[in-house]
Scaffold this motif. Structure first.
Motif, PDB file in Angstrom:
ATOM      1  N   MET A  61       0.834  -1.065  -0.160  1.00  0.00           N
ATOM      2  CA  MET A  61       0.018  -0.008   0.261  1.00  0.00           C
ATOM      3  C   MET A  61       0.780   1.400  -0.032  1.00  0.00           C
ATOM      4  O   MET A  61       1.776   1.258   0.809  1.00  0.00           O
ATOM      5  CB  MET A  61      -1.046   0.025   1.236  1.00  0.00           C
ATOM      6  CG  MET A  61      -1.738  -1.101   1.230  1.00  0.00           C
ATOM      7  SD  MET A  61      -3.375  -0.950   2.329  1.00  0.00           S
ATOM      8  CE  MET A  61      -4.064   0.669   1.818  1.00  0.00           C
ATOM      9  N   THR A  62       0.513   2.207  -1.082  1.00  0.00           N
ATOM     10  CA  THR A  62       1.159   3.403  -1.025  1.00  0.00           C
ATOM     11  C   THR A  62       0.797   4.293  -0.017  1.00  0.00           C
ATOM     12  O   THR A  62      -0.242   4.104   0.467  1.00  0.00           O
ATOM     13  CB  THR A  62       1.036   3.937  -2.408  1.00  0.00           C
ATOM     14  OG1 THR A  62      -0.449   4.365  -2.692  1.00  0.00           O
ATOM     15  CG2 THR A  62       1.488   2.946  -3.536  1.00  0.00           C
ATOM     16  N   PRO A  63       1.810   5.236   0.321  1.00  0.00           N
ATOM     17  CA  PRO A  63       1.287   6.491   1.106  1.00  0.00           C
ATOM     18  C   PRO A  63      -0.087   7.019   0.895  1.00  0.00           C
ATOM     19  O   PRO A  63      -1.107   7.242   1.663  1.00  0.00           O
ATOM     20  CB  PRO A  63       2.244   7.594   0.958  1.00  0.00           C
ATOM     21  CG  PRO A  63       3.397   6.717   0.901  1.00  0.00           C
ATOM     22  CD  PRO A  63       3.270   5.580  -0.058  1.00  0.00           C
ATOM     23  N   GLN A  64      -0.480   7.146  -0.279  1.00  0.00           N
ATOM     24  CA  GLN A  64      -1.626   7.554  -1.138  1.00  0.00           C
ATOM     25  C   GLN A  64      -2.839   6.900  -0.483  1.00  0.00           C
ATOM     26  O   GLN A  64      -3.810   7.105  -0.158  1.00  0.00           O
ATOM     27  CB  GLN A  64      -1.338   7.818  -2.532  1.00  0.00           C
ATOM     28  CG  GLN A  64      -2.896   7.942  -3.278  1.00  0.00           C
ATOM     29  CD  GLN A  64      -3.268   9.455  -3.255  1.00  0.00           C
ATOM     30  OE1 GLN A  64      -2.369  10.282  -2.591  1.00  0.00           O
ATOM     31  NE2 GLN A  64      -4.508   9.515  -3.322  1.00  0.00           N
ATOM     32  N   SER A  65      -2.442   5.449  -0.703  1.00  0.00           N
ATOM     33  CA  SER A  65      -3.572   4.350  -0.455  1.00  0.00           C
ATOM     34  C   SER A  65      -3.655   4.586   0.974  1.00  0.00           C
ATOM     35  O   SER A  65      -5.077   4.409   1.585  1.00  0.00           O
ATOM     36  CB  SER A  65      -3.145   3.045  -0.777  1.00  0.00           C
ATOM     37  OG  SER A  65      -3.309   2.998  -2.210  1.00  0.00           O
ATOM     38  N   ILE A  66      -2.757   4.564   1.846  1.00  0.00           N
ATOM     39  CA  ILE A  66      -3.051   4.755   3.259  1.00  0.00           C
ATOM     40  C   ILE A  66      -3.832   5.976   3.799  1.00  0.00           C
ATOM     41  O   ILE A  66      -4.745   5.835   4.622  1.00  0.00           O
ATOM     42  CB  ILE A  66      -1.783   4.464   4.126  1.00  0.00           C
ATOM     43  CG1 ILE A  66      -1.065   3.204   3.871  1.00  0.00           C
ATOM     44  CG2 ILE A  66      -1.748   4.886   5.456  1.00  0.00           C
ATOM     45  CD1 ILE A  66       0.361   3.072   4.240  1.00  0.00           C
ATOM     46  N   SER A  67      -3.356   6.983   3.126  1.00  0.00           N
ATOM     47  CA  SER A  67      -4.145   8.048   3.327  1.00  0.00           C
ATOM     48  C   SER A  67      -5.789   8.094   2.932  1.00  0.00           C
ATOM     49  O   SER A  67      -6.606   8.609   3.828  1.00  0.00           O
ATOM     50  CB  SER A  67      -3.617   9.071   2.653  1.00  0.00           C
ATOM     51  OG  SER A  67      -4.275  10.526   2.819  1.00  0.00           O
ATOM     52  N   ILE A  76      -8.205   3.744  -4.591  1.00  0.00           N
ATOM     53  CA  ILE A  76      -7.186   2.972  -4.095  1.00  0.00           C
ATOM     54  C   ILE A  76      -7.107   1.618  -5.136  1.00  0.00           C
ATOM     55  O   ILE A  76      -5.941   1.288  -5.350  1.00  0.00           O
ATOM     56  CB  ILE A  76      -7.827   2.710  -2.874  1.00  0.00           C
ATOM     57  CG1 ILE A  76      -7.835   3.409  -1.738  1.00  0.00           C
ATOM     58  CG2 ILE A  76      -6.807   1.178  -2.285  1.00  0.00           C
ATOM     59  CD1 ILE A  76      -8.508   3.199  -0.458  1.00  0.00           C
ATOM     60  N   LYS A  77      -8.171   1.215  -5.561  1.00  0.00           N
ATOM     61  CA  LYS A  77      -8.162   0.054  -6.634  1.00  0.00           C
ATOM     62  C   LYS A  77      -7.399   0.374  -7.672  1.00  0.00           C
ATOM     63  O   LYS A  77      -6.770  -0.545  -8.210  1.00  0.00           O
ATOM     64  CB  LYS A  77      -9.726  -0.511  -6.998  1.00  0.00           C
ATOM     65  CG  LYS A  77      -9.580  -1.414  -7.932  1.00  0.00           C
ATOM     66  CD  LYS A  77     -11.157  -2.056  -8.169  1.00  0.00           C
ATOM     67  CE  LYS A  77     -11.153  -2.951  -9.199  1.00  0.00           C
ATOM     68  NZ  LYS A  77     -12.625  -3.533  -9.253  1.00  0.00           N
ATOM     69  N   ASN A  78      -7.662   1.618  -8.324  1.00  0.00           N
ATOM     70  CA  ASN A  78      -6.972   2.032  -9.477  1.00  0.00           C
ATOM     71  C   ASN A  78      -5.653   2.650  -9.326  1.00  0.00           C
ATOM     72  O   ASN A  78      -5.079   3.521 -10.289  1.00  0.00           O
ATOM     73  CB  ASN A  78      -7.794   3.019 -10.291  1.00  0.00           C
ATOM     74  CG  ASN A  78      -9.057   2.254 -10.525  1.00  0.00           C
ATOM     75  OD1 ASN A  78      -8.943   0.995 -11.002  1.00  0.00           O
ATOM     76  ND2 ASN A  78     -10.208   2.914 -10.691  1.00  0.00           N
ATOM     77  N   ASP A  79      -4.857   2.805  -8.076  1.00  0.00           N
ATOM     78  CA  ASP A  79      -3.699   3.494  -7.730  1.00  0.00           C
ATOM     79  C   ASP A  79      -2.550   2.952  -8.733  1.00  0.00           C
ATOM     80  O   ASP A  79      -2.128   1.645  -8.459  1.00  0.00           O
ATOM     81  CB  ASP A  79      -3.503   3.216  -6.183  1.00  0.00           C
ATOM     82  CG  ASP A  79      -2.137   4.182  -5.873  1.00  0.00           C
ATOM     83  OD1 ASP A  79      -1.504   4.644  -6.705  1.00  0.00           O
ATOM     84  OD2 ASP A  79      -2.142   4.424  -4.660  1.00  0.00           O
ATOM     85  N   PRO A  80      -2.070   3.805  -9.621  1.00  0.00           N
ATOM     86  CA  PRO A  80      -1.140   3.068 -10.499  1.00  0.00           C
ATOM     87  C   PRO A  80       0.244   2.777  -9.686  1.00  0.00           C
ATOM     88  O   PRO A  80       1.133   2.328 -10.537  1.00  0.00           O
ATOM     89  CB  PRO A  80      -1.079   4.350 -11.531  1.00  0.00           C
ATOM     90  CG  PRO A  80      -1.516   5.245 -10.887  1.00  0.00           C
ATOM     91  CD  PRO A  80      -2.416   4.832 -10.104  1.00  0.00           C
TER      92      PRO A  80
END
Length: 65
Positions: A3-9, A54-58
């Motif tokens: 999980m990226t920091p973006q996804s965690i946020s 989140i699902k589409n986070d490249p």
């Protein structure tokens, strides 16, 4: 899956929105609370959008062993 920091946020935002929905549901009374139902609907819609993000986070990577 990493999980990226973006996804965690985004996950944190979803958690807060769900807590807010729970709070609103406890406040609903039999009358004069239509705006609360509308607000809950809007918050649920926002959660759906965040889950798609989140699902589409490249930038996330899947690790295979």
């Amino acid at each position: 899956m990493y999980m990226t920091p973006q996804s965690i946020s985004l996950e944190t935002s979803i958690k807060v929105l769900k807590e807010t929905i729970t709070w609103f549901k406890k406040q609903i009374e039999p009358h004069d609370c239509g705006w609360m139902h509308t607000t809950i609907g809007g918050l649920n819609h926002r959660i759906k959008i965040l889950k798609k993000e989140i699902k589409n986070d490249p930038s996330k990577e899947t690790w295979s062993e």
